[in-house]
Design a protein around this motif. Sequence first.
Motif, PDB file in Angstrom:
ATOM      1  N   GLN A 185       0.835  88.852  63.560  1.00 55.86           N
ATOM      2  CA  GLN A 185       2.167  89.083  62.986  1.00 55.86           C
ATOM      3  C   GLN A 185       2.058  90.048  61.806  1.00 55.86           C
ATOM      4  O   GLN A 185       2.848  90.982  61.681  1.00 55.86           O
ATOM      5  CB  GLN A 185       2.763  87.748  62.519  1.00 55.86           C
ATOM      6  CG  GLN A 185       4.000  87.861  61.646  1.00 55.86           C
ATOM      7  CD  GLN A 185       5.293  87.566  62.390  1.00 55.86           C
ATOM      8  OE1 GLN A 185       5.285  87.018  63.478  1.00 55.86           O
ATOM      9  NE2 GLN A 185       6.409  87.948  61.800  1.00 55.86           N
ATOM     10  N   GLU A 239      13.003  89.713  55.860  1.00 57.36           N
ATOM     11  CA  GLU A 239      12.381  90.699  56.747  1.00 57.36           C
ATOM     12  C   GLU A 239      10.992  91.129  56.288  1.00 57.36           C
ATOM     13  O   GLU A 239      10.191  91.600  57.107  1.00 57.36           O
ATOM     14  CB  GLU A 239      13.284  91.948  56.852  1.00 57.36           C
ATOM     15  CG  GLU A 239      14.576  91.673  57.594  1.00 57.36           C
ATOM     16  CD  GLU A 239      15.531  92.857  57.578  1.00 57.36           C
ATOM     17  OE1 GLU A 239      15.247  93.844  56.852  1.00 57.36           O
ATOM     18  OE2 GLU A 239      16.556  92.802  58.277  1.00 57.36           O
ATOM     19  N   GLN A 246      10.850  86.338  60.888  1.00 58.20           N
ATOM     20  CA  GLN A 246      10.945  85.746  62.225  1.00 58.20           C
ATOM     21  C   GLN A 246       9.570  85.836  62.875  1.00 58.20           C
ATOM     22  O   GLN A 246       8.909  86.865  62.800  1.00 58.20           O
ATOM     23  CB  GLN A 246      11.953  86.520  63.088  1.00 58.20           C
ATOM     24  CG  GLN A 246      13.394  86.188  62.823  1.00 58.20           C
ATOM     25  CD  GLN A 246      14.310  86.863  63.851  1.00 58.20           C
ATOM     26  OE1 GLN A 246      14.096  88.008  64.232  1.00 58.20           O
ATOM     27  NE2 GLN A 246      15.329  86.159  64.281  1.00 58.20           N
ATOM     28  N   VAL A 248       7.098  86.571  65.579  1.00 57.03           N
ATOM     29  CA  VAL A 248       7.185  87.539  66.671  1.00 57.03           C
ATOM     30  C   VAL A 248       7.136  86.869  68.045  1.00 57.03           C
ATOM     31  O   VAL A 248       7.842  87.270  68.971  1.00 57.03           O
ATOM     32  CB  VAL A 248       6.061  88.599  66.536  1.00 57.03           C
ATOM     33  CG1 VAL A 248       5.950  89.444  67.796  1.00 57.03           C
ATOM     34  CG2 VAL A 248       6.326  89.508  65.342  1.00 57.03           C
ATOM     35  N   ASN A 251      11.255  84.067  68.278  1.00 56.09           N
ATOM     36  CA  ASN A 251      12.232  84.478  67.265  1.00 56.09           C
ATOM     37  C   ASN A 251      13.129  83.353  66.760  1.00 56.09           C
ATOM     38  O   ASN A 251      13.865  83.529  65.793  1.00 56.09           O
ATOM     39  CB  ASN A 251      13.115  85.606  67.815  1.00 56.09           C
ATOM     40  CG  ASN A 251      12.367  86.926  67.852  1.00 56.09           C
ATOM     41  OD1 ASN A 251      11.357  87.090  67.176  1.00 56.09           O
ATOM     42  ND2 ASN A 251      12.838  87.854  68.653  1.00 56.09           N
ATOM     43  N   SER A 252      13.060  82.194  67.417  1.00 62.74           N
ATOM     44  CA  SER A 252      13.877  81.064  66.940  1.00 62.74           C
ATOM     45  C   SER A 252      13.243  80.396  65.720  1.00 62.74           C
ATOM     46  O   SER A 252      13.864  79.561  65.071  1.00 62.74           O
ATOM     47  CB  SER A 252      14.061  80.030  68.054  1.00 62.74           C
ATOM     48  OG  SER A 252      12.827  79.362  68.324  1.00 62.74           O
ATOM     49  N   SER A 254      10.853  80.858  61.980  1.00 67.54           N
ATOM     50  CA  SER A 254      10.208  81.694  60.969  1.00 67.54           C
ATOM     51  C   SER A 254       8.701  81.454  61.089  1.00 67.54           C
ATOM     52  O   SER A 254       8.263  80.515  61.779  1.00 67.54           O
ATOM     53  CB  SER A 254      10.682  81.305  59.569  1.00 67.54           C
ATOM     54  OG  SER A 254      10.250  79.978  59.267  1.00 67.54           O
TER      55      SER A 254
END
Length: 277
Positions: A185, A239, A246, A248, A251-252, A254
């Motif tokens: 990530q 971001e 989020q 990768v 995406n639901s 963090s």
Amino acid sequence: MSANISAADVKKLREMTGAGMMDCKKALAEAEGDFDKAIELLRKKGQKVSAKRADREANEGVVVALVSDDKTKGIIVKLSCETDFVAKGEDFSGFAHKAAELALANFPDTLEDLLKIDMGGLPLADRVTELVGKINEKIELAAYEKLEATMISPYIHMGNKAAVLVGLNQASEAAYDAGRDVAMQVAAMKPVALDKDGVDQDTIAKEIEIGKDQARQEGKPEQIVEKIALGKLNKFFKENTLLNQQFVKDNSLSVAGFLQSIDKELTVTDFKHVALG
């Protein structure tokens, strides 16, 4: 020339230094067969090459991450050069890995300290200079990062073009595997800090000003400009800070939520990211 330079002598000097055959022959001739003097002459040639090419861009190279056997210490080193051709050479990549091993074994605090460490009788900085003389490109040990944690997960991205270390607060196989996902990530999303507390005040002030300017350009009333800017700042944190990004792979969630799905207490304590360029 008062000394007869044999092919065996040239071969021996080449094996000792890794310099080219003709360079070794010239150095031995100039040093009248004195190996120590010849080595010094070759090093001087490297220094001259280094100075001559100091204005060149060194955006290619190799990034190496190593972690100790107990996975509690990790380092990243970046060895830069001018061309991809050199970066892919065994001499160059082999040197980068040796420098990384030296860094992990000694665990110095800074790049400056790393360059002073002995590598086969000479400081690492001088060995870099020798490599310049051998390869004839601008080469520099351009970055060094260290990390200590309960457990560290490393990740090498895109054929040694980037490397990431992620420090975790727990030591387990599940934590290590989760750390690898988070390290990927970091390589992909390039967060600027672990969480909003890690973002420096200058960056925060700049983002608030950008948010205010955008709100004014959109014609928003002055009394709500500050509120809009703070909303944009929160979006920036989401971001650009690792734990708030989020995840990768899902995406639901963090990144913090992903780690808590493995173990409710699991989190990242710190990370390091070094890339070419």
